[in-house]
Design a protein around this motif. Structure first.
Motif, mmCIF file in Angstrom:
data_model
loop_
_atom_site.group_PDB
_atom_site.id
_atom_site.type_symbol
_atom_site.label_atom_id
_atom_site.label_comp_id
_atom_site.label_asym_id
_atom_site.label_seq_id
_atom_site.Cartn_x
_atom_site.Cartn_y
_atom_site.Cartn_z
ATOM 1 N N GLY A 131 0.606 -1.078 0.046
ATOM 2 C CA GLY A 131 0.013 -0.040 0.389
ATOM 3 C C GLY A 131 1.295 1.429 -0.479
ATOM 4 N N ALA A 132 2.140 1.091 0.606
ATOM 5 C CA ALA A 132 3.056 2.886 1.103
ATOM 6 C C ALA A 132 4.379 2.442 -0.775
ATOM 7 N N PHE A 133 3.045 2.262 -1.092
ATOM 8 C CA PHE A 133 4.476 2.943 -2.401
ATOM 9 C C PHE A 133 3.426 3.986 -3.558
ATOM 10 N N GLU A 134 4.569 5.149 -4.636
ATOM 11 C CA GLU A 134 4.025 6.034 -5.280
ATOM 12 C C GLU A 134 4.517 5.632 -6.722
ATOM 13 N N LEU A 135 3.757 6.080 -7.907
ATOM 14 C CA LEU A 135 3.922 5.706 -9.123
ATOM 15 C C LEU A 135 4.472 7.269 -9.136
ATOM 16 N N ARG A 136 5.600 7.089 -10.058
ATOM 17 C CA ARG A 136 5.628 8.980 -10.919
ATOM 18 C C ARG A 136 6.456 8.707 -12.094
ATOM 19 N N VAL A 137 5.654 9.696 -13.060
ATOM 20 C CA VAL A 137 5.520 9.606 -14.400
ATOM 21 C C VAL A 137 6.595 10.974 -14.991
ATOM 22 N N ASN A 138 6.888 10.886 -16.566
ATOM 23 C CA ASN A 138 7.398 12.099 -17.033
ATOM 24 C C ASN A 138 7.482 11.384 -18.891
ATOM 25 N N SER A 139 7.862 12.669 -18.609
ATOM 26 C CA SER A 139 7.936 12.163 -20.872
ATOM 27 C C SER A 139 9.843 12.735 -20.841
ATOM 28 N N LEU A 140 10.286 12.088 -21.986
ATOM 29 C CA LEU A 140 11.523 12.176 -22.418
ATOM 30 C C LEU A 140 11.205 12.901 -23.560
ATOM 31 N N GLY A 141 9.951 12.988 -24.181
ATOM 32 C CA GLY A 141 9.829 12.905 -25.799
ATOM 33 C C GLY A 141 10.815 12.463 -26.471
ATOM 34 N N GLN A 142 10.820 12.706 -27.625
ATOM 35 C CA GLN A 142 11.033 11.540 -29.038
ATOM 36 C C GLN A 142 12.634 12.762 -29.042
ATOM 37 N N THR B 276 6.991 3.850 -0.152
ATOM 38 C CA THR B 276 7.169 4.937 0.634
ATOM 39 C C THR B 276 6.514 5.133 2.356
ATOM 40 N N SER B 277 7.600 3.503 2.313
ATOM 41 C CA SER B 277 6.801 2.915 3.948
ATOM 42 C C SER B 277 8.364 3.301 4.636
ATOM 43 N N GLY B 278 9.673 3.860 3.923
ATOM 44 C CA GLY B 278 10.758 4.222 4.553
ATOM 45 C C GLY B 278 11.509 2.744 5.016
ATOM 46 N N SER B 279 10.634 1.345 4.106
ATOM 47 C CA SER B 279 11.518 0.102 4.905
ATOM 48 C C SER B 279 13.023 -0.072 4.154
ATOM 49 N N LEU B 280 13.316 0.867 2.969
ATOM 50 C CA LEU B 280 14.352 0.395 1.910
ATOM 51 C C LEU B 280 15.112 1.742 2.129
ATOM 52 N N GLY B 281 14.811 2.449 2.873
ATOM 53 C CA GLY B 281 15.227 4.059 3.280
ATOM 54 C C GLY B 281 16.655 4.899 2.350
ATOM 55 N N ALA B 282 17.116 5.209 1.649
ATOM 56 C CA ALA B 282 17.387 5.554 0.175
ATOM 57 C C ALA B 282 17.310 4.860 -0.614
ATOM 58 N N GLN B 283 17.802 3.603 -0.967
ATOM 59 C CA GLN B 283 17.271 2.914 -2.583
ATOM 60 C C GLN B 283 16.056 2.734 -1.975
ATOM 61 N N ASP B 284 14.931 3.786 -2.642
ATOM 62 C CA ASP B 284 13.401 3.059 -2.161
ATOM 63 C C ASP B 284 12.549 3.503 -3.717
ATOM 64 N N LEU C 22 11.785 -6.504 0.501
ATOM 65 C CA LEU C 22 11.595 -6.262 1.506
ATOM 66 C C LEU C 22 10.617 -5.000 1.473
ATOM 67 N N ALA C 23 10.723 -4.705 0.891
ATOM 68 C CA ALA C 23 9.230 -3.547 1.382
ATOM 69 C C ALA C 23 8.282 -4.017 1.610
ATOM 70 N N GLN C 24 7.540 -5.584 1.067
ATOM 71 C CA GLN C 24 6.210 -5.493 2.506
ATOM 72 C C GLN C 24 6.693 -7.059 1.784
ATOM 73 N N PRO C 25 7.078 -7.688 2.812
ATOM 74 C CA PRO C 25 7.861 -9.395 2.441
ATOM 75 C C PRO C 25 5.975 -10.149 2.105
ATOM 76 N N VAL C 26 6.382 -10.421 0.955
ATOM 77 C CA VAL C 26 4.769 -11.780 0.339
ATOM 78 C C VAL C 26 4.351 -12.851 1.844
ATOM 79 N N LYS C 27 3.260 -13.258 2.108
ATOM 80 C CA LYS C 27 3.356 -14.035 3.207
ATOM 81 C C LYS C 27 3.483 -15.471 2.664
#
Length: 428
Positions: free
Chosen positions: A158-169, A273-281, A317-322
């Motif tokens: 649940g604690a994740f964010e999708l970020r999008v952008n465009s570099l163009g052609q 976005t949970s903080g469980s991965l630290g800087a390598q998020d 690591l972010a959300q261990p699978v049960k």
């Protein structure tokens, strides 16, 4: 003699953890299949040229991180550092687009990069990924992103964010590159040594820098969205409109770039976005790469393509699978001494019958004591223990211990499988 150990950054996955890996990969392929993707497998090793041409000679992956070597014939080979270039090579070599107008492939496997190991960052790491070939529509970008989000939700993240952008052609990207060079050249003395080196080769990579010295210059860097031409701007607007129609959550991040040269137009990244991965998020990312087929020898024909890859270790690591539900386990105990081979032979035969009936069955063939075998069955979490001794062999029966009910029943040998199926049904 010194004990041999695994190569640094290349880790073993022990049985206690392997079930979680299987569950994650199985869920990925199940989700991808609902979106029309089929599994493909490519070699771990490719010709080095594939990645230098596809990923880009000026990238960190090619210049610093690839495991490269010459084979006995003097051919330059590399362990694959990412999956997209291999999948495109596979599609070209096997003329996949001649058989169907749009190809949708999914994959899982090991990748290799010679970088400094850190939390969630390894030299041998694993990815799941998906690629679409032959569809230039912005709706294809949106659907790939929707697949990515659907898979993460299926894991319970649940604690994740999708970020999008465009570099163009290429035209838009070149204008943006020139603007970045002008901006960062004016503040070059403030940049980290690595970013000053990138300035002449791949200035977009400066935007990826985590070095504190680069953060202030990045804040005032021009936005790529201001350098898109009308066609690229319209494409990105349609991607966002389709995501909105799907209800797929995202955030536009004008500073987002991808470090590989093949990306065009849509790029995206999903971060924990949970903080469980630290800087390598970063959990993974991807984008559109409409020129890669041509770069890899596609006879000048442009094939639109879009895809993503996610790091398996980071997802765990972010959300261990049960852990997957424990199977109905059976332990067969041969109550026999080493001189009584017939009892062990009967136990072997019974174990095979139960395995053929689809039951996970354990049997200790070492002629250890019955007490030891029962202790082992308990350690395994066996729901049923089947005891075969001389008296059972002569009577044509098996003693069945229901470990949950703490009850023991004598069952005719021919009825054991049916008895266990009924017992396993009561567990569900």
């Amino acid at each position: 003699m010194a004990l041999l150990q695994a190569v640094t950054g290349m880790n073993d996955v022990l049985p206690a953890e392997a079930g979680r890996w299987r569950s994650l990969e199985a869920r990925f392929f199940e989700t991808a299949a609902r979106y029309g993707f089929r599994e493909v497998r490519t070699p771990l090793c490719e010709y080095t040229e594939l990645f230098s041409r596809g990923v880009g000679e000026g990238t960190d992956i090619v210049e610093k991180e690839m495991y490269v070597f010459d084979d006995r014939g003097g051919r330059a080979l590399a362990l694959r550092p990412e999956g997209t270039a291999s999948a495109v090579r596979c599609a070209l070599e096997h003329a996949a687009l001649e058989r169907e107008p749009v190809v949708r492939w999914a994959y899982a496997g090991a990748m290799f990069r010679a970088e400094k190991p850190a939390r969630g960052r390894f030299r041998q790491f694993h990815q799941v990924g998906a690629e679409v070939y032959g569809d230039a529509s912005p709706a294809a970008d949106a659907e790939v992103l929707d697949l990515l989000v659907a898979f993460l939700r299926s894991l319970g993240l649940g604690a994740f964010e999708l970020r999008v952008n465009s570099l163009g052609q290429r035209g838009s990207r070149q204008r943006y590159r020139d603007a970045l060079v002008a901006h960062f050249s004016a503040v070059a003395q403030e940049l980290s040594p690595e970013s000053r080196e990138r300035l002449g080769r791949n200035p977009l990579r400066i935007l990826d820098s985590k070095d504190p010295r680069d953060q202030t210059p990045k804040l005032t860097a021009p936005s790529v969205l201001d350098h898109l031409d009308d066609e690229d701007r319209a494409h990105f607007a349609r991607v966002r409109a389709y995501l909105d129609a799907l209800g797929t959550p995202y955030r536009v991040d004008p500073t987002l770039v991808r470090g590989l040269d093949y990306y065009t137009r849509t790029v995206f990244e999903v971060v924990d976005t949970s903080g469980s991965l630290g800087a390598q998020d970063a959990l993974g990312g991807g984008g559109r790469y409409d020129n890669l087929f041509t770069e890899l020898g596609g006879d000048g024909v442009s094939v639109p393509a879009v895809g993503f890859a996610l790091g398996v270790e980071r997802l765990l690591l972010a959300q261990p699978v049960k852990d997957p539900p424990a199977p109905f386990r059976v332990a067969v105990v041969a109550a026999a001494r080493e001189t009584d081979q017939a009892v062990l032979a009967s136990a072997l035969s019974l174990a095979r019958e139960l395995r053929e009936a689809g039951l996970e069955t354990h049997l200790d063939t070492r002629f250890v004591s019955m007490k030891s075998q029962l202790r082992r069955a308990d350690d395994l979490g066996a729901r049923a223990v089947l005891i075969v001794g001389r008296s059972e062999l002569e009577a044509g029966t098996v003693a069945v211990k229901d470990m949950a009910a703490h009850a023991q029943t004598v069952v005719p040998r021919g009825a054991v499988a049916a008895h266990l199926r009924a017992l396993s049904g009561s567990q569900e």
